[in-house]
Motif scaffolding. Sequence first.
Motif, PDB file in Angstrom:
ATOM      1  N   LEU A 153      -8.160  -7.000   4.970  1.00 59.19           N
ATOM      2  CA  LEU A 153      -9.057  -6.889   3.827  1.00 59.19           C
ATOM      3  C   LEU A 153      -9.996  -5.695   3.979  1.00 59.19           C
ATOM      4  O   LEU A 153     -10.273  -4.979   3.007  1.00 59.19           O
ATOM      5  N   ALA A 154     -10.469  -5.449   5.201  1.00 58.89           N
ATOM      6  CA  ALA A 154     -11.352  -4.313   5.436  1.00 58.89           C
ATOM      7  C   ALA A 154     -10.629  -2.993   5.204  1.00 58.89           C
ATOM      8  O   ALA A 154     -11.205  -2.045   4.667  1.00 58.89           O
ATOM      9  N   VAL A 155      -9.362  -2.912   5.621  1.00 63.22           N
ATOM     10  CA  VAL A 155      -8.578  -1.687   5.389  1.00 63.22           C
ATOM     11  C   VAL A 155      -8.415  -1.438   3.897  1.00 63.22           C
ATOM     12  O   VAL A 155      -8.583  -0.322   3.401  1.00 63.22           O
ATOM     13  N   LEU A 156      -8.101  -2.485   3.150  1.00 63.25           N
ATOM     14  CA  LEU A 156      -7.936  -2.339   1.707  1.00 63.25           C
ATOM     15  C   LEU A 156      -9.246  -1.958   1.020  1.00 63.25           C
ATOM     16  O   LEU A 156      -9.255  -1.259   0.020  1.00 63.25           O
ATOM     17  N   ALA A 157     -10.366  -2.402   1.609  1.00 64.66           N
ATOM     18  CA  ALA A 157     -11.672  -2.142   0.999  1.00 64.66           C
ATOM     19  C   ALA A 157     -12.264  -0.803   1.415  1.00 64.66           C
ATOM     20  O   ALA A 157     -13.282  -0.396   0.866  1.00 64.66           O
ATOM     21  N   GLY A 158     -11.657  -0.125   2.402  1.00 63.17           N
ATOM     22  CA  GLY A 158     -12.148   1.205   2.734  1.00 63.17           C
ATOM     23  C   GLY A 158     -12.543   1.450   4.163  1.00 63.17           C
ATOM     24  O   GLY A 158     -13.048   2.511   4.502  1.00 63.17           O
ATOM     25  N   ARG A 159     -12.339   0.488   5.083  1.00 61.04           N
ATOM     26  CA  ARG A 159     -12.495   0.670   6.522  1.00 61.04           C
ATOM     27  C   ARG A 159     -13.932   0.837   7.007  1.00 61.04           C
ATOM     28  O   ARG A 159     -14.181   0.832   8.198  1.00 61.04           O
ATOM     29  N   GLY A 160     -14.898   1.071   6.149  1.00 60.88           N
ATOM     30  CA  GLY A 160     -16.255   1.336   6.603  1.00 60.88           C
ATOM     31  C   GLY A 160     -16.898   0.115   7.226  1.00 60.88           C
ATOM     32  O   GLY A 160     -16.423  -1.014   7.086  1.00 60.88           O
ATOM     33  N   PRO A 161     -18.044   0.304   7.935  1.00 70.19           N
ATOM     34  CA  PRO A 161     -18.728  -0.830   8.564  1.00 70.19           C
ATOM     35  C   PRO A 161     -19.122  -1.909   7.564  1.00 70.19           C
ATOM     36  O   PRO A 161     -18.994  -3.093   7.853  1.00 70.19           O
ATOM     37  N   ALA A 162     -19.611  -1.502   6.400  1.00 69.95           N
ATOM     38  CA  ALA A 162     -20.000  -2.501   5.403  1.00 69.95           C
ATOM     39  C   ALA A 162     -18.794  -3.316   4.942  1.00 69.95           C
ATOM     40  O   ALA A 162     -18.888  -4.534   4.750  1.00 69.95           O
ATOM     41  N   ALA A 163     -17.642  -2.643   4.785  1.00 68.45           N
ATOM     42  CA  ALA A 163     -16.431  -3.349   4.363  1.00 68.45           C
ATOM     43  C   ALA A 163     -16.001  -4.368   5.409  1.00 68.45           C
ATOM     44  O   ALA A 163     -15.569  -5.480   5.079  1.00 68.45           O
ATOM     45  N   ILE A 164     -16.129  -4.023   6.680  1.00 73.23           N
ATOM     46  CA  ILE A 164     -15.729  -4.940   7.747  1.00 73.23           C
ATOM     47  C   ILE A 164     -16.617  -6.180   7.752  1.00 73.23           C
ATOM     48  O   ILE A 164     -16.138  -7.313   7.865  1.00 73.23           O
ATOM     49  N   ILE A 165     -17.921  -5.960   7.625  1.00 76.24           N
ATOM     50  CA  ILE A 165     -18.843  -7.100   7.629  1.00 76.24           C
ATOM     51  C   ILE A 165     -18.607  -7.991   6.419  1.00 76.24           C
ATOM     52  O   ILE A 165     -18.564  -9.220   6.519  1.00 76.24           O
ATOM     53  N   LEU A 166     -18.437  -7.384   5.246  1.00 74.37           N
ATOM     54  CA  LEU A 166     -18.195  -8.171   4.037  1.00 74.37           C
ATOM     55  C   LEU A 166     -16.879  -8.931   4.129  1.00 74.37           C
ATOM     56  O   LEU A 166     -16.779 -10.086   3.707  1.00 74.37           O
ATOM     57  N   ALA A 167     -15.847  -8.264   4.682  1.00 75.42           N
ATOM     58  CA  ALA A 167     -14.564  -8.942   4.872  1.00 75.42           C
ATOM     59  C   ALA A 167     -14.714 -10.098   5.852  1.00 75.42           C
ATOM     60  O   ALA A 167     -14.111 -11.165   5.674  1.00 75.42           O
ATOM     61  N   GLY A 168     -15.529  -9.907   6.887  1.00 78.08           N
ATOM     62  CA  GLY A 168     -15.768 -10.976   7.847  1.00 78.08           C
ATOM     63  C   GLY A 168     -16.468 -12.164   7.218  1.00 78.08           C
ATOM     64  O   GLY A 168     -16.134 -13.318   7.507  1.00 78.08           O
ATOM     65  N   ILE A 169     -17.434 -11.883   6.355  1.00 80.13           N
ATOM     66  CA  ILE A 169     -18.132 -12.978   5.660  1.00 80.13           C
ATOM     67  C   ILE A 169     -17.151 -13.752   4.786  1.00 80.13           C
ATOM     68  O   ILE A 169     -17.145 -14.988   4.765  1.00 80.13           O
ATOM     69  N   ALA A 170     -16.297 -13.010   4.054  1.00 77.80           N
ATOM     70  CA  ALA A 170     -15.308 -13.668   3.209  1.00 77.80           C
ATOM     71  C   ALA A 170     -14.338 -14.505   4.037  1.00 77.80           C
ATOM     72  O   ALA A 170     -14.012 -15.644   3.687  1.00 77.80           O
ATOM     73  N   GLY A 171     -13.871 -13.933   5.165  1.00 78.15           N
ATOM     74  CA  GLY A 171     -12.958 -14.684   6.022  1.00 78.15           C
ATOM     75  C   GLY A 171     -13.613 -15.922   6.610  1.00 78.15           C
ATOM     76  O   GLY A 171     -12.989 -16.989   6.693  1.00 78.15           O
ATOM     77  N   SER A 172     -14.868 -15.795   7.031  1.00 76.54           N
ATOM     78  CA  SER A 172     -15.578 -16.949   7.571  1.00 76.54           C
ATOM     79  C   SER A 172     -15.692 -18.056   6.532  1.00 76.54           C
ATOM     80  O   SER A 172     -15.455 -19.237   6.835  1.00 76.54           O
ATOM     81  N   GLN A 173     -16.058 -17.688   5.307  1.00 70.54           N
ATOM     82  CA  GLN A 173     -16.186 -18.689   4.251  1.00 70.54           C
ATOM     83  C   GLN A 173     -14.846 -19.356   3.953  1.00 70.54           C
ATOM     84  O   GLN A 173     -14.780 -20.577   3.753  1.00 70.54           O
ATOM     85  N   LEU A 174     -13.774 -18.554   3.959  1.00 65.21           N
ATOM     86  CA  LEU A 174     -12.450 -19.108   3.667  1.00 65.21           C
ATOM     87  C   LEU A 174     -12.042 -20.127   4.730  1.00 65.21           C
ATOM     88  O   LEU A 174     -11.619 -21.248   4.403  1.00 65.21           O
ATOM     89  N   PHE A 175     -12.165 -19.760   5.998  1.00 63.38           N
ATOM     90  CA  PHE A 175     -11.719 -20.664   7.054  1.00 63.38           C
ATOM     91  C   PHE A 175     -12.676 -21.842   7.232  1.00 63.38           C
ATOM     92  O   PHE A 175     -12.234 -22.936   7.605  1.00 63.38           O
ATOM     93  N   ASN A 176     -13.961 -21.650   6.979  1.00 58.12           N
ATOM     94  CA  ASN A 176     -14.873 -22.793   6.995  1.00 58.12           C
ATOM     95  C   ASN A 176     -14.508 -23.789   5.897  1.00 58.12           C
ATOM     96  O   ASN A 176     -14.548 -25.012   6.106  1.00 58.12           O
ATOM     97  N   ALA A 177     -14.150 -23.255   4.714  1.00 57.16           N
ATOM     98  CA  ALA A 177     -13.728 -24.132   3.624  1.00 57.16           C
ATOM     99  C   ALA A 177     -12.424 -24.842   3.975  1.00 57.16           C
ATOM    100  O   ALA A 177     -12.250 -26.032   3.670  1.00 57.16           O
ATOM    101  N   LEU A 178     -11.504 -24.123   4.621  1.00 59.36           N
ATOM    102  CA  LEU A 178     -10.240 -24.738   5.026  1.00 59.36           C
ATOM    103  C   LEU A 178     -10.474 -25.861   6.036  1.00 59.36           C
ATOM    104  O   LEU A 178      -9.864 -26.935   5.946  1.00 59.36           O
ATOM    105  N   THR A 179     -11.386 -25.632   6.969  1.00 60.28           N
ATOM    106  CA  THR A 179     -11.728 -26.673   7.943  1.00 60.28           C
ATOM    107  C   THR A 179     -12.314 -27.895   7.246  1.00 60.28           C
ATOM    108  O   THR A 179     -11.930 -29.038   7.537  1.00 60.28           O
TER     109      THR A 179
END
Length: 348
Positions: A147-173
Amino acid sequence: MSRATAHPARAAGFAIGALALLLAALVFGAAVGETRIPFDTVAATIANRIWGGGYALDPIDEGIVWNYRLSRAVVAAACGAALAVSGSVLQSLLRNPLADPYLLGISAGASSGAVAVAILGLGGGLLSLPLGALAGALLAFALVSGLAVLAGRGPAAIILAGIAGSQLFNALTSLIVTKSATADQARGIMFWLLGNLSGVRWPDAALAVPVALAGLAVCLLHARALDAFAFGTASAATLGIPVRRVRAVLIGATALMTAVMVSIVGSVGFVGLVIPHAARLVVGVRHGALLPASALIGALFMIAADVLSRTAIPGQVLPIGVMTALVGAPAFALILIHRPVANGAGGR
């Protein structure tokens, strides 16, 4: 004495001092609790169990020290060291001071994998809890990276992608627990997800300690590469660093450490975020010193947090994740005030 011989002697002195400090913290963690046990009783218990000391001790006190408190302190130390080292490595690889296993979704993915194995029986009994957590951690990081690569690789993209991934897997749990767990399983899982050291024993320590030591060793072997990554992947490549291979090895090591610790303790936040910044204030940004310092401070922090979780409220044990957040958030605020972080890890 020349500088060449003084440096190894100084490093050996620091190593001996760090080991002594860690051993003292473990003894402290075994002695302090709702029932106060003298330090000499703790020392005698260790001597009896390891060296056959033959000291006459109260069987109840000896059992509390060895079977409950000391094993718990050892696991806490291994968990704190592993998460702190993982945070240091990820902050350097991604050149982002906010990177840690929790924010990048690795912890949430490991939790989902562990819960899927424990409740759904994923893998048909072939997958253990640590392997399920490892699979979830790697899947989460792959998703966040893509997701970070698709969003542009920058530090902000990585953090935002991490937040999205955390929310997704927390919801899955939460979905797995809600749909498939019994009432007793749900209570146990939710308490475990907040971070729980109450059930750990020596078999858990036998898994946590080697994984933490092996992960630290792998990261230390790549300390010079991590120093080069601080200047960017292009600069690291010009210095002869095999960027893709080193990155894969280090990410694999951090994912393995995180997955194993989450499978044993549950999700513990703030350790991988706060401790690397505290270690940089003490030893600087060179990873040859930063990684061992992070491991030591992380271990001491988790032992202290565990003691507080057992003694803060009489008759009640708080989840360790709650205690690390209560202590870690103000500590991180103080670090930010003392030394504001810039775009690169370490606040250069």
